[in-house]
Design an enzyme around this catalytic site. Structure first.
Site, short mmCIF file in Angstrom:
data_model
loop_
_atom_site.label_atom_id
_atom_site.label_comp_id
_atom_site.label_asym_id
_atom_site.label_seq_id
_atom_site.Cartn_x
_atom_site.Cartn_y
_atom_site.Cartn_z
N ASN A 9 0.86 -1.18 0.00
CA ASN A 9 0.00 0.00 0.00
C ASN A 9 0.90 1.23 0.00
OD1 ASN A 9 -1.81 2.04 0.47
ND2 ASN A 9 -2.38 1.38 2.53
N TRP A 10 0.99 1.87 -1.13
CA TRP A 10 1.93 2.99 -1.28
C TRP A 10 1.42 4.27 -0.63
CZ3 TRP A 10 4.31 2.91 -6.92
CH2 TRP A 10 4.96 1.68 -7.12
N LYS A 11 0.16 4.29 -0.25
CA LYS A 11 -0.45 5.48 0.37
C LYS A 11 -0.19 6.71 -0.51
CE LYS A 11 0.00 3.11 4.75
NZ LYS A 11 0.18 3.14 6.19
N HIS A 64 -9.17 1.09 5.10
CA HIS A 64 -7.88 1.32 5.76
C HIS A 64 -8.07 2.26 6.95
CE1 HIS A 64 -3.77 2.50 6.55
NE2 HIS A 64 -3.43 1.38 5.94
N GLU A 120 -6.42 4.69 7.96
CA GLU A 120 -6.24 6.12 7.66
C GLU A 120 -7.49 6.70 7.02
OE1 GLU A 120 -2.58 5.46 5.57
OE2 GLU A 120 -1.68 4.87 7.47
N GLU A 161 -4.96 -4.94 10.58
CA GLU A 161 -3.91 -3.94 10.79
C GLU A 161 -4.18 -3.22 12.11
OE1 GLU A 161 -2.05 -2.76 6.70
OE2 GLU A 161 -3.71 -1.42 7.13
N GLY A 200 3.01 2.23 10.83
CA GLY A 200 3.96 3.33 10.66
C GLY A 200 4.65 3.72 11.95
N SER A 248 3.96 -2.21 10.25
CA SER A 248 5.41 -2.25 10.46
C SER A 248 6.05 -3.59 10.07
CB SER A 248 5.77 -1.86 11.89
OG SER A 248 5.35 -0.53 12.17
N GLY A 286 3.19 -1.17 4.23
CA GLY A 286 3.20 0.27 3.93
C GLY A 286 4.61 0.72 3.59
N GLY A 287 5.28 1.32 4.55
CA GLY A 287 6.59 1.94 4.32
C GLY A 287 7.58 1.06 3.57
P1 13P Z 1 3.45 0.31 7.64
O1 13P Z 1 3.95 -0.99 7.03
O2 13P Z 1 4.18 1.52 7.15
O3 13P Z 1 3.36 0.22 9.14
O4 13P Z 1 1.94 0.50 7.11
C1 13P Z 1 1.05 -0.57 7.20
C2 13P Z 1 -0.17 -0.21 6.46
O5 13P Z 1 -0.91 0.68 6.85
C3 13P Z 1 -0.45 -0.91 5.20
O6 13P Z 1 -1.75 -0.63 4.74
#
Ligand code: 13P
Length: 249
Positions: A9-11, A94, A96, A166, A172, A212, A233-234
């Site tokens: 997920n590149w956000k 998600h 967010e 999640e 994050g 993470s 994510g990251g």
């Molecule tokens: P991180 O891997 O950066 O913690 O993000 C997880 C995430 O929200 C994937 O959708």
């Protein structure tokens, strides 16, 4: 045998040029794997991603979509718009979207319904906040998130659903749920689905862990029997990290 999945997920990261560069690097480094590999760039780069990956097994997903067919919803994206680009996978729910954009279970139920009607695959995200875990409310909260958004679905819709647990406190933050915490929750999720539907649906649904996940912790998390992959994510923004995570599954 459940499908193993590693999804990135590149956000709100990577402009057009950066998207092309990351996908070129990813395609070049992609290890042999039985897992489905999915990337979710931002909306405006989905078409470029589809073009860049036309000869690749890597699938492209959207990070969100609206529930309506079309109409006066300024700034929104419909299922048909995604499908017309060849994008038939969508991330919904998600944390967010829930916390910054006010998406609640009732809205997500509508989005899920639309995606199923359009025959799209859904990566449905959910998970508890730190307070819920501290107060011991995390199982009840997760159960209510699943029930409110998904449990009105017909049984046959479940072959289009991938779940992504999640925990919000692990996104994050560098703080990962321990492999044992992930396994405990994933087993609970499977039991909840078995109770609401039946054991064959529960055993068939892929449940990803997100929060993470890094090359250093991926193998241990993925080794748990009810963890079928990860939503990253990251670490999905760095080709070598993402491919190392794919190798860990
Ligand atoms: P991180 O891997 O950066 O913690 O993000 C997880 C995430 O929200 C994937 O959708």
């Amino acid at each position: 045998m459940r499908t193993k999945i590693v999804a990135g997920n590149w956000k709100m990261n990577k402009n057009l040029q950066e998207t092309k560069e990351l996908l070129a690097e990813l395609s070049a480094k992609l290890p042999d794997t039985d897992a489905d590999v999915i990337v979710a760039p931002t909306f405006v780069n989905l078409q470029a991603a589809k073009t860049a990956l036309q000869d690749s097994t890597i699938q492209v997903a959207a990070q969100n979509m609206h529930f309506a067919e079309n109409g006066a919803y300024t700034g929104e994206i419909s299922a048909d718009m995604l499908l017309s680009l060849g994008v038939d996978v969508v991330i919904l729910g998600h944390s967010e979207r829930r916390s910054y954009f006010g998406e609640d279970d009732a809205l997500l139920a509508k989005k899920v319904k639309t995606a199923i009607e359009k025959d799209m695959k859904i990566i449905f995200c959910f998970g508890e906040e730190l307070e819920d875990r501290k107060s011991g409310n995390h199982f009840a909260l997760v159960e209510s998130q699943l029930k409110n958004a998904l449990f009105d679905l017909e049984a046959n819709a479940w072959n289009k659903i991938v779940l992504a647990y999640e925990p919000v406190w692990a996104i994050g933050t560098g703080e990962t749920a321990s492999p044992e915490q992930a396994q405990e929750m994933h087993a609970f999720i499977r039991k909840t689905i078995a109770d609401a539907y039946n054991s064959s649906i529960a055993e068939g649904v892929s449940i990803l862990y997100g929060g993470s996940v890094k090359p250093a912790n991926a193998a241990e998390i993925f080794s748990k029997p009810d963890v079928d992959g990860g939503l990253i994510g990251g670490a999905s923004l760095v080709a070598t990290d993402f491919t190392d995570i794919i190798k860990a599954i």
